[in-house]
Design a protein around this motif. Sequence first.
Motif, PDB file in Angstrom:
ATOM      1  N   HIS A   7       0.826  -1.207   0.000  1.00 15.95           N
ATOM      2  CA  HIS A   7       0.000   0.000   0.000  1.00 15.95           C
ATOM      3  C   HIS A   7       0.868   1.268   0.000  1.00 15.95           C
ATOM      4  O   HIS A   7       0.610   2.217   0.729  1.00 15.95           O
ATOM      5  N   GLU A   8       1.879   1.247  -0.830  1.00 16.26           N
ATOM      6  CA  GLU A   8       2.815   2.366  -0.921  1.00 16.26           C
ATOM      7  C   GLU A   8       2.194   3.511  -1.731  1.00 16.26           C
ATOM      8  O   GLU A   8       1.702   3.307  -2.844  1.00 16.26           O
ATOM      9  N   PRO A   9       2.189   4.748  -1.186  1.00 17.80           N
ATOM     10  CA  PRO A   9       1.696   5.888  -1.966  1.00 17.80           C
ATOM     11  C   PRO A   9       2.546   6.110  -3.212  1.00 17.80           C
ATOM     12  O   PRO A   9       3.790   6.054  -3.146  1.00 17.80           O
ATOM     13  N   GLY A  10       1.899   6.348  -4.322  1.00 22.30           N
ATOM     14  CA  GLY A  10       2.657   6.567  -5.541  1.00 22.30           C
ATOM     15  C   GLY A  10       1.791   7.105  -6.666  1.00 22.30           C
ATOM     16  O   GLY A  10       0.563   7.214  -6.547  1.00 22.30           O
ATOM     17  N   TYR A  11       2.472   7.445  -7.755  1.00 18.80           N
ATOM     18  CA  TYR A  11       1.813   7.950  -8.967  1.00 18.80           C
ATOM     19  C   TYR A  11       2.400   7.217 -10.171  1.00 18.80           C
ATOM     20  O   TYR A  11       3.592   6.861 -10.184  1.00 18.80           O
ATOM     21  N   VAL A  12       1.587   7.028 -11.186  1.00 18.67           N
ATOM     22  CA  VAL A  12       2.073   6.494 -12.457  1.00 18.67           C
ATOM     23  C   VAL A  12       2.679   7.637 -13.263  1.00 18.67           C
ATOM     24  O   VAL A  12       2.002   8.625 -13.547  1.00 18.67           O
ATOM     25  N   LEU A  13       3.950   7.502 -13.620  1.00 14.91           N
ATOM     26  CA  LEU A  13       4.592   8.481 -14.486  1.00 14.91           C
ATOM     27  C   LEU A  13       4.395   8.130 -15.958  1.00 14.91           C
ATOM     28  O   LEU A  13       4.219   9.014 -16.803  1.00 14.91           O
ATOM     29  N   HIS A  14       4.420   6.826 -16.243  1.00 16.48           N
ATOM     30  CA  HIS A  14       4.303   6.380 -17.639  1.00 16.48           C
ATOM     31  C   HIS A  14       4.006   4.890 -17.627  1.00 16.48           C
ATOM     32  O   HIS A  14       4.433   4.163 -16.730  1.00 16.48           O
ATOM     33  N   SER A  15       3.254   4.425 -18.605  1.00 15.51           N
ATOM     34  CA  SER A  15       3.014   2.987 -18.751  1.00 15.51           C
ATOM     35  C   SER A  15       2.917   2.655 -20.224  1.00 15.51           C
ATOM     36  O   SER A  15       2.555   3.509 -21.047  1.00 15.51           O
ATOM     37  N   TYR A  16       3.253   1.424 -20.561  1.00 19.04           N
ATOM     38  CA  TYR A  16       3.150   1.000 -21.957  1.00 19.04           C
ATOM     39  C   TYR A  16       2.862  -0.501 -22.003  1.00 19.04           C
ATOM     40  O   TYR A  16       3.187  -1.249 -21.062  1.00 19.04           O
ATOM     41  N   PRO A  17       2.221  -0.959 -23.089  1.00 18.54           N
ATOM     42  CA  PRO A  17       1.824  -2.363 -23.164  1.00 18.54           C
ATOM     43  C   PRO A  17       3.014  -3.311 -23.140  1.00 18.54           C
ATOM     44  O   PRO A  17       4.096  -3.008 -23.662  1.00 18.54           O
ATOM     45  N   TYR A  18       2.784  -4.468 -22.526  1.00 17.32           N
ATOM     46  CA  TYR A  18       3.779  -5.536 -22.493  1.00 17.32           C
ATOM     47  C   TYR A  18       3.067  -6.839 -22.828  1.00 17.32           C
ATOM     48  O   TYR A  18       2.098  -7.212 -22.163  1.00 17.32           O
ATOM     49  N   LYS A  19       3.520  -7.495 -23.867  1.00 16.72           N
ATOM     50  CA  LYS A  19       2.866  -8.694 -24.388  1.00 16.72           C
ATOM     51  C   LYS A  19       1.389  -8.392 -24.665  1.00 16.72           C
ATOM     52  O   LYS A  19       1.028  -7.272 -25.014  1.00 16.72           O
TER      53      LYS A  19
END
Length: 237
Positions: A7-19
């Motif tokens: 349950h670590e606080p965080g933000y998504v900076l970037h994501s991209y598809p994998y498989k």
Amino acid sequence: MKRRADHEPGYVLHSYPYKETSLIVEAFTRRFGRVGLLARGARRPRSTMRGVLLAFHPLRMTWSASAELGTLMSAEWGGGQPSLSGIGLMCGFYINELLLRLLPRDDPHEALFDAYGMALTRLSAGEAQAAVLRSFERRMLAELGYAPVLDRDASNGAQIDAAKHYAYEAERGPVETRRSDGDSVISGRTLLDMAADDYGSPRTREEARRLMRTLIAERLGGQTLHTRSVLAELQDL
């Protein structure tokens, strides 16, 4: 050694598809800094993480890692955050790109994490974007060990004089000069305004933008910020 975060606080900076059904997520977290995570099956229609791993929204993430890339086991909303839109949205992408390019993985910066959250809040509230960006850029450089010198002459330690001009040397700081123009020349008034986080003056905004662009370019080592090019086309940010 295997590491786990719950349950670590965080933000998504970037994501991209994998498989076919997964995502690679670059996240900025409070206690662990920037981390790379594999979200298995996150793109499946029934995945609990589908629609949650969005940029600019506070999350609580649980993962384990025994290598550079961890495995994200869960992600849930961590609180309300108004959505960014328009130029504010592009400013958010610019800040994310800065962190992706300049912040090493697994290098905690809790104060920078808080500054990031504050920048998003200010952008979503419609505050002046230039002021938000300059404030965050300055804080980021300071957290990475490159705090801009704004209050004294680097050559003799004298206090900055609002009525004078200074040639700003990236590795040293401002040095008094008789010149009043040029790419590296900045007014004493602007330096003092920046030290006070006051960007009300158009001249301060312009000179601060130019200075921070130069200082960040030194740290990027020739890398190009794609979001900056877009912002430059929209307005001088």
